[in-house]
Structures are given as structure tokens and as C-alpha cells.
Design an enzyme around this catalytic site. Structure first.
Site, PDB file in Angstrom:
ATOM      1  N   ASN A  71      12.360   2.521  30.241  1.00 26.75           N
ATOM      2  CA  ASN A  71      12.891   1.840  29.048  1.00 26.75           C
ATOM      3  C   ASN A  71      11.763   1.366  28.135  1.00 26.75           C
ATOM      4  O   ASN A  71      11.851   1.488  26.919  1.00 26.75           O
ATOM      5  CB  ASN A  71      13.761   0.645  29.447  1.00 26.75           C
ATOM      6  CG  ASN A  71      15.188   1.032  29.736  1.00 26.75           C
ATOM      7  OD1 ASN A  71      15.574   2.191  29.658  1.00 26.75           O
ATOM      8  ND2 ASN A  71      15.985   0.042  30.089  1.00 26.75           N
ATOM      9  N   GLU A  79      13.392   2.602  36.087  1.00 21.34           N
ATOM     10  CA  GLU A  79      14.242   2.383  34.910  1.00 21.34           C
ATOM     11  C   GLU A  79      13.586   1.427  33.914  1.00 21.34           C
ATOM     12  O   GLU A  79      13.616   1.660  32.704  1.00 21.34           O
ATOM     13  CB  GLU A  79      15.614   1.850  35.331  1.00 21.34           C
ATOM     14  CG  GLU A  79      16.450   2.832  36.110  1.00 21.34           C
ATOM     15  CD  GLU A  79      16.854   4.066  35.318  1.00 21.34           C
ATOM     16  OE1 GLU A  79      16.907   4.015  34.066  1.00 21.34           O
ATOM     17  OE2 GLU A  79      17.124   5.105  35.953  1.00 21.34           O
ATOM     18  N   ARG A  94      19.644  10.462  26.753  1.00 21.86           N
ATOM     19  CA  ARG A  94      19.525   9.274  27.602  1.00 21.86           C
ATOM     20  C   ARG A  94      20.923   8.873  28.067  1.00 21.86           C
ATOM     21  O   ARG A  94      21.882   8.916  27.291  1.00 21.86           O
ATOM     22  CB  ARG A  94      18.871   8.107  26.850  1.00 21.86           C
ATOM     23  CG  ARG A  94      17.526   8.419  26.200  1.00 21.86           C
ATOM     24  CD  ARG A  94      16.516   9.072  27.098  1.00 21.86           C
ATOM     25  NE  ARG A  94      16.282   8.326  28.315  1.00 21.86           N
ATOM     26  CZ  ARG A  94      15.666   8.809  29.366  1.00 21.86           C
ATOM     27  NH1 ARG A  94      15.222  10.034  29.383  1.00 21.86           N
ATOM     28  NH2 ARG A  94      15.493   8.062  30.423  1.00 21.86           N
TER      29      ARG A  94
END
Length: 159
Positions: free
Chosen positions: A51, A47, A116
Site C-alpha cells: 500500500n 499488504e 488492485r
């Protein structure tokens, strides 16, 4: 156990998210984590790196125009372990986060057109023991995550 540290610099391309997950798993395997602990760390790393690539640099697999000068766009990962404590730092020098508090709200995303989910920070918080997000507009973002591995009573290779 003495402190150990690994630093990895990777090009900000989506394929390197998988590499970062595997590198983190390989780094902590000697602590004999449970499968759940291992997956927690791998998911949080995934993650954070995703990002950095998508939100920090605006790179998405199908958006070729955003891949210009990719060699200049880097994501940095630092892995540290001391005894049973793991620290993972993911850093980029992308556009930064305008409102960290808002960005950390579940379901919030700045890229809805890229489908997303807005759950990146929520997953990092859920799977790690602590999460610190530092960011400055135009300078980038640094994510520091920590987790304790509870493995003292398990043998690495149980028979």
C-alpha cells in the site's frame, strides 16, 4: 523477555515488499509462532508495504515514469516485540489518504487500472489483532498493527 526493536528504511520499490515480509518473519521466529501466525504477520506486512509503495508513492512495477527520484521515496518499518506481543509499524511520506474510512472498505481501491483488489486493509485487520491507520494528505500514512503470538507450550525444535 526484554523489549526488542528493529528499524528498517527501504526504497519504495516493489521488490522490497518481499524483503519486508522475510525481515518480519525473521524477527518473530524466536517466539516460535505457528505457521499460521507467521503467515498472518507476513501477509499483513506485505499488504502494508505494498500500500505504501503503490498508493502512497504511486509506484507500480510496469509504470516506469513513476520511478523518477525513487531514492527519495522511502518506506519505514519498525518491528517491536515484548514478551509475546508484536508491533509492526509501516510508514511512508507519500500523498496520504483522503478518506481513511472509505479506504478501509473491502474492495475499495484508488488504482483499479492497476488491477488492485482493494483488500489490503481488510487483510491487515483479519490477520492482526489490531490495526490503526493514521494519515494526512500530502504528509503520508502510518499503519500500526499488533499481534500476540501464542506459543508458550511449544518447543522451538520439537523432536
Amino acid at each position: 523477555m526484554a523489549e526488542n526493536e528493529v528499524r528498517i528504511e527501504m526504497t519504495a520499490c516493489p521488490q522490497n515488499e518481499r524483503f519486508a515480509r522475510l525481515a518480519a518473519a525473521g524477527f518473530i521466529v524466536d517466539l516460535n509462532p505457528t505457521l499460521i501466525e507467521l503467515e498472518d504477520v507476513k501477509t499483513a506486512v506485505s499488504e502494508a508495504v505494498t500500500n505504501a509503495i503503490i498508493h502512497g508513492y504511486g509506484i507500480y512495477q510496469e509504470k516506469q515514469e513513476n520511478k523518477k527520484n525513487l531514492e527519495e521515496k522511502k518506506v519505514f518499518m519498525i518491528l517491536r516485540k515484548k514478551e509475546k506481543d508484536i508491533t509492526v509499524i509501516i510508514e511512508d511520506y507519500g500523498k496520504g489518504i483522503k478518506d481513511i474510512e472509505k479506504a478501509m472498505e473491502p474492495m475499495y481501491t484508488t488504482r483499479p487500472e492497476w488491477e488492485r483488489s482493494g483488500m489490503g486493509f481488510a487483510f491487515m485487520e483479519a490477520f492482526m489483532d489490531s490495526l490503526i491507520v493514521e494519515s494526512e494528505l500530502g504528509e503520508g500514512t502510518k499503519i500500526t498493527m499488533k499481534k500476540r503470538i501464542f506459543s508458550e507450550d511449544r518447543e522451538l525444535f520439537d523432536e
